[in-house]
Write an enzyme that holds these catalytic residues in place. Structure first.
Site, PDB file in Angstrom:
ATOM      1  N   GLY A  17       0.766  -1.243   0.000  1.00 15.15           N
ATOM      2  CA  GLY A  17       0.000   0.000   0.000  1.00 15.15           C
ATOM      3  C   GLY A  17       0.795   1.290   0.000  1.00 15.15           C
ATOM      4  O   GLY A  17       0.229   2.375  -0.174  1.00 15.15           O
ATOM      5  N   GLU A  54       4.018  -6.769   2.035  1.00 18.02           N
ATOM      6  CA  GLU A  54       3.545  -7.138   0.694  1.00 18.02           C
ATOM      7  C   GLU A  54       3.552  -5.958  -0.267  1.00 18.02           C
ATOM      8  O   GLU A  54       2.524  -5.608  -0.849  1.00 18.02           O
ATOM      9  CB  GLU A  54       2.100  -7.674   0.776  1.00 18.02           C
ATOM     10  CG  GLU A  54       1.894  -8.856   1.683  1.00 18.02           C
ATOM     11  CD  GLU A  54       0.419  -9.240   1.825  1.00 18.02           C
ATOM     12  OE1 GLU A  54      -0.470  -8.454   1.411  1.00 18.02           O
ATOM     13  OE2 GLU A  54       0.162 -10.326   2.357  1.00 18.02           O
ATOM     14  N   PRO A  55       4.680  -5.296  -0.459  1.00 19.66           N
ATOM     15  CA  PRO A  55       4.666  -4.148  -1.366  1.00 19.66           C
ATOM     16  C   PRO A  55       4.583  -4.579  -2.827  1.00 19.66           C
ATOM     17  O   PRO A  55       5.165  -5.593  -3.214  1.00 19.66           O
ATOM     18  CB  PRO A  55       6.016  -3.480  -1.091  1.00 19.66           C
ATOM     19  CG  PRO A  55       6.903  -4.600  -0.681  1.00 19.66           C
ATOM     20  CD  PRO A  55       6.031  -5.575   0.068  1.00 19.66           C
ATOM     21  N   GLY A  56       3.863  -3.828  -3.608  1.00 20.03           N
ATOM     22  CA  GLY A  56       3.802  -4.056  -5.051  1.00 20.03           C
ATOM     23  C   GLY A  56       4.252  -2.802  -5.773  1.00 20.03           C
ATOM     24  O   GLY A  56       5.341  -2.717  -6.334  1.00 20.03           O
ATOM     25  N   ARG A  57       3.400  -1.773  -5.685  1.00 21.69           N
ATOM     26  CA  ARG A  57       3.650  -0.525  -6.412  1.00 21.69           C
ATOM     27  C   ARG A  57       5.018   0.078  -6.110  1.00 21.69           C
ATOM     28  O   ARG A  57       5.710   0.537  -7.006  1.00 21.69           O
ATOM     29  CB  ARG A  57       2.554   0.492  -6.044  1.00 21.69           C
ATOM     30  CG  ARG A  57       2.577   1.757  -6.872  1.00 21.69           C
ATOM     31  CD  ARG A  57       1.608   2.803  -6.301  1.00 21.69           C
ATOM     32  NE  ARG A  57       0.323   2.272  -5.968  1.00 21.69           N
ATOM     33  CZ  ARG A  57      -0.741   2.282  -6.780  1.00 21.69           C
ATOM     34  NH1 ARG A  57      -0.654   2.817  -7.966  1.00 21.69           N
ATOM     35  NH2 ARG A  57      -1.895   1.770  -6.387  1.00 21.69           N
ATOM     36  N   ARG A  62      -5.011   3.066 -15.908  1.00 20.54           N
ATOM     37  CA  ARG A  62      -5.102   3.826 -14.657  1.00 20.54           C
ATOM     38  C   ARG A  62      -5.715   5.221 -14.826  1.00 20.54           C
ATOM     39  O   ARG A  62      -6.554   5.620 -14.022  1.00 20.54           O
ATOM     40  CB  ARG A  62      -3.734   3.916 -13.956  1.00 20.54           C
ATOM     41  CG  ARG A  62      -3.134   2.548 -13.606  1.00 20.54           C
ATOM     42  CD  ARG A  62      -1.984   2.614 -12.634  1.00 20.54           C
ATOM     43  NE  ARG A  62      -2.430   2.988 -11.309  1.00 20.54           N
ATOM     44  CZ  ARG A  62      -2.326   4.184 -10.795  1.00 20.54           C
ATOM     45  NH1 ARG A  62      -1.726   5.145 -11.469  1.00 20.54           N
ATOM     46  NH2 ARG A  62      -2.798   4.450  -9.606  1.00 20.54           N
ATOM     47  N   CYS A  73     -11.800   3.612 -29.410  1.00 22.08           N
ATOM     48  CA  CYS A  73     -13.050   4.310 -29.724  1.00 22.08           C
ATOM     49  C   CYS A  73     -13.858   4.614 -28.475  1.00 22.08           C
ATOM     50  O   CYS A  73     -14.996   4.147 -28.323  1.00 22.08           O
ATOM     51  CB  CYS A  73     -13.866   3.468 -30.690  1.00 22.08           C
ATOM     52  SG  CYS A  73     -12.911   3.097 -32.144  1.00 22.08           S
ATOM     53  N   TYR A  76       0.851  -1.949 -12.116  1.00 25.23           N
ATOM     54  CA  TYR A  76      -0.536  -1.901 -12.578  1.00 25.23           C
ATOM     55  C   TYR A  76      -0.648  -1.257 -13.961  1.00 25.23           C
ATOM     56  O   TYR A  76      -1.634  -0.605 -14.279  1.00 25.23           O
ATOM     57  CB  TYR A  76      -1.427  -1.177 -11.552  1.00 25.23           C
ATOM     58  CG  TYR A  76      -1.274  -1.769 -10.163  1.00 25.23           C
ATOM     59  CD1 TYR A  76      -1.739  -3.043  -9.884  1.00 25.23           C
ATOM     60  CD2 TYR A  76      -0.617  -1.073  -9.142  1.00 25.23           C
ATOM     61  CE1 TYR A  76      -1.563  -3.617  -8.626  1.00 25.23           C
ATOM     62  CE2 TYR A  76      -0.435  -1.629  -7.888  1.00 25.23           C
ATOM     63  CZ  TYR A  76      -0.907  -2.902  -7.637  1.00 25.23           C
ATOM     64  OH  TYR A  76      -0.730  -3.465  -6.404  1.00 25.23           O
TER      65      TYR A  76
HETATM   66  N1  LLP Z   1      -1.445  -7.064  -0.616  1.00 23.31           N
HETATM   67  C1  LLP Z   1      -2.737  -7.183  -0.956  1.00 23.31           C
HETATM   68  C2  LLP Z   1      -3.577  -8.128  -0.231  1.00 23.31           C
HETATM   69  C3  LLP Z   1      -3.260  -6.398  -1.987  1.00 23.31           C
HETATM   70  O1  LLP Z   1      -4.539  -6.513  -2.312  1.00 23.31           O
HETATM   71  C4  LLP Z   1      -2.417  -5.480  -2.675  1.00 23.31           C
HETATM   72  C5  LLP Z   1      -2.932  -4.653  -3.769  1.00 23.31           C
HETATM   73  C6  LLP Z   1      -1.054  -5.419  -2.294  1.00 23.31           C
HETATM   74  C7  LLP Z   1      -0.614  -6.209  -1.247  1.00 23.31           C
HETATM   75  C8  LLP Z   1      -0.063  -4.510  -2.963  1.00 23.31           C
HETATM   76  O2  LLP Z   1      -0.403  -3.172  -2.778  1.00 23.31           O
HETATM   77  P1  LLP Z   1       0.587  -2.007  -3.304  1.00 23.31           P
HETATM   78  O3  LLP Z   1       1.833  -2.080  -2.481  1.00 23.31           O
HETATM   79  O4  LLP Z   1       0.856  -2.271  -4.735  1.00 23.31           O
HETATM   80  O5  LLP Z   1      -0.199  -0.769  -3.095  1.00 23.31           O
HETATM   81  N2  LLP Z   1      -4.803  -1.342  -9.681  1.00 23.31           N
HETATM   82  C9  LLP Z   1      -4.681  -0.338  -8.652  1.00 23.31           C
HETATM   83  C10 LLP Z   1      -4.048  -0.877  -7.394  1.00 23.31           C
HETATM   84  C11 LLP Z   1      -4.777  -2.079  -6.819  1.00 23.31           C
HETATM   85  C12 LLP Z   1      -4.119  -2.668  -5.604  1.00 23.31           C
HETATM   86  C13 LLP Z   1      -4.753  -3.958  -5.224  1.00 23.31           C
HETATM   87  N3  LLP Z   1      -4.160  -4.639  -4.128  1.00 23.31           N
HETATM   88  C14 LLP Z   1      -3.918   0.850  -9.215  1.00 23.31           C
HETATM   89  O6  LLP Z   1      -3.515   0.827 -10.378  1.00 23.31           O
HETATM   90  O7  LLP Z   1      -3.755   1.857  -8.515  1.00 23.31           O
END
Ligand code: LLP
Length: 411
Positions: A237, A271-274, A310, A339, A368
């Site tokens: 997050g 659990e970082p993604g972004r 996005r 379109c 994403y």
């Molecule tokens: N853990 C869980 C359980 C999650 O659902 C998510 C993201 C993460 C970790 C990773 O979160 P992050 O560190 O990436 O914020 N498509 C959207 C973002 C959706 C996130 C969904 N869950 C966007 O483009 O902003």
């Protein structure tokens, strides 16, 4: 790792123009060393505690990118059987995989149990029951954390807020003790963790702190009822800078949550993604046409919302940079060829006077971006390239027209 030299945009030591020449456009360009730097930042921020970083594969599931992360010790946070498959193929260790999601299917649970993953983050009583049943059939034990909905506002876009009571995620904080007690009665489960993920693109540490407080409170309540928690998973997050945000960094996050969590003496899962992939990637696109409307100028580019959804879905802002800078500028909307009026990458942007055929880079598209892309309008999904200093490698080929119909049967 994206920077200008003599007015030309580079990814590491390679001009972006060279990449576009070699691999075509639209093109996702990733910097390997930025990716690694981001991973290291996060790992180091939590280096003082027993922790496991599980990269959220949903942000960018490209096999090569995942491989780079897993080979440096990261585990995986997966959210479907497909992500589990990808993570394993890319070398994630099963004992470092956590499985989240409100709607895990029977097949997915069976698959994950057979692969002996580390942890299920369960989100409902019915799911707990099903995991217990399948584990029994397979004569194994499932390790479980319960995802708790702490009712904390992450102050982010409403579509990516997950920790409020009106959201579908997790088990209500007020019901948590009761649901833990139920899970404890299940013979084929080992209940050992608390999980929270309150949303994405969070730009202040306060919500994380409030979440951590609630997790610590729950930890103590469970202890009193004889349930010992061995790990706390604080989710992902952490926000990144797309525009004017001043997001906290992993150090700030650690400083906010660790004073609350460290005294509990548990393992911490992240659990970082972004944060890991977001600013390590850009979407490079070519200007096909320039058009002056009555009141507006448009740059019509070859990337559409099928490539990067996005802006259309969350009204998200991505900085758009010229691949070659020039002195004169104008204000224009950068729009795609799809379109639909919602097909835009940026509105009212001040940009140099790009020529027809000129290139633009949509920044911070590494998370994403490709992962949410589609074939809408029967557009082939873009190619992806990974840059490492002076070298680059195509890590996903552009799809072909044949790819578009290869699964269909029209005979
Ligand atoms: N853990 C869980 C359980 C999650 O659902 C998510 C993201 C993460 C970790 C990773 O979160 P992050 O560190 O990436 O914020 N498509 C959207 C973002 C959706 C996130 C969904 N869950 C966007 O483009 O902003």
């Amino acid at each position: 790792m994206f920077h200008y030299k003599n007015n030309r945009l580079y990814c590491e030591n390679v001009p972006v123009e060279t990449l576009a020449d070699k691999a075509g456009t639209p093109l996702y360009v990733y910097s390997k060393n930025k990716l690694i730097e981001n991973l290291n930042n996060y790992q180091q921020a939590f280096g003082g505690v027993n922790h496991l970083l599980c990269y959220a594969v949903k942000a960018n599931s490209n096999a090569q990118l995942c491989k780079e992360l897993f080979s440096r010790g990261a585990g995986a946070d997966v959210t479907s059987g497909g992500e589990l498959f990808r993570a394993l193929k890319a070398g994630a260790k099963p004992e470092k995989i956590v499985f989240a999601g409100v709607g895990k299917s029977e097949d997915e649970i069976r698959y994950a149990l057979k692969e002996r993953i580390y942890m299920f983050n369960a989100e409902s009583t019915e799911e707990i029951g099903l995991i217990n049943k399948i584990a029994g059939q397979l004569k194994t034990k499932a390790r479980l954390a319960l995802r708790i909905n702490p009712n904390v506002d992450a102050h982010t876009h409403k579509y990516i807020t997950t920790g409020k009571s009106e959201n579908k995620f997790g088990i209500a904080y007020q019901k948590a003790v009761e649901v833990y007690a139920f899970a404890k009665t299940c013979n084929n489960l080992t209940v050992s963790g608390i999980h929270c993920h309150i949303g994405s693109q969070i730009t202040s540490v306060k919500p994380f702190y409030l979440m951590a407080k609630k997790m610590a409170e729950l930890f103590m309540k469970l202890k009193k009822t004889g349930i010992n928690i061995e790990h706390i998973d604080i989710g992902g997050g952490l926000g990144i800078k797309y525009h004017n945000e001043v997001p906290p960094n992993p150090q700030d996050l650690a400083k906010a949550v660790l004073p609350v969590l460290k005294p509990l003496n548990t393992k911490i899962i992240l659990e970082p993604g972004r944060y890991i992939t977001g600013n390590a990637g850009a979407l490079v696109t070519k200007v096909i046409y320039r058009k002056a409307g009555l009141h507006k100028k448009f740059l019509i580019v070859d990337a559409g919302f099928n490539d990067l959804i996005r802006p259309a879905l969350y009204e998200a802002y991505h900085l758009i940079l010229p691949v070659n800078k020039s002195a004169h500028s104008h204000i224009a909307d950068v729009v795609g060829p799809i379109c639909e009026t919602g097909d835009f990458l940026g509105k009212n942007r001040r940009l140099p006077l790009v020529k027809q055929g000129g290139l633009l880079a949509v920044m911070c598209a590494g998370a994403y971006g490709f992962a949410m892309s589609s074939q809408y309008n029967s557009r082939r999904r873009a190619a992806e390239v990974l840059v490492d200093k002076n070298n680059f490698k195509i890590v996903r080929k552009r799809e072909t027209y044949e790819d578009l119909i290869s699964k269909e049967n029209s005979r």
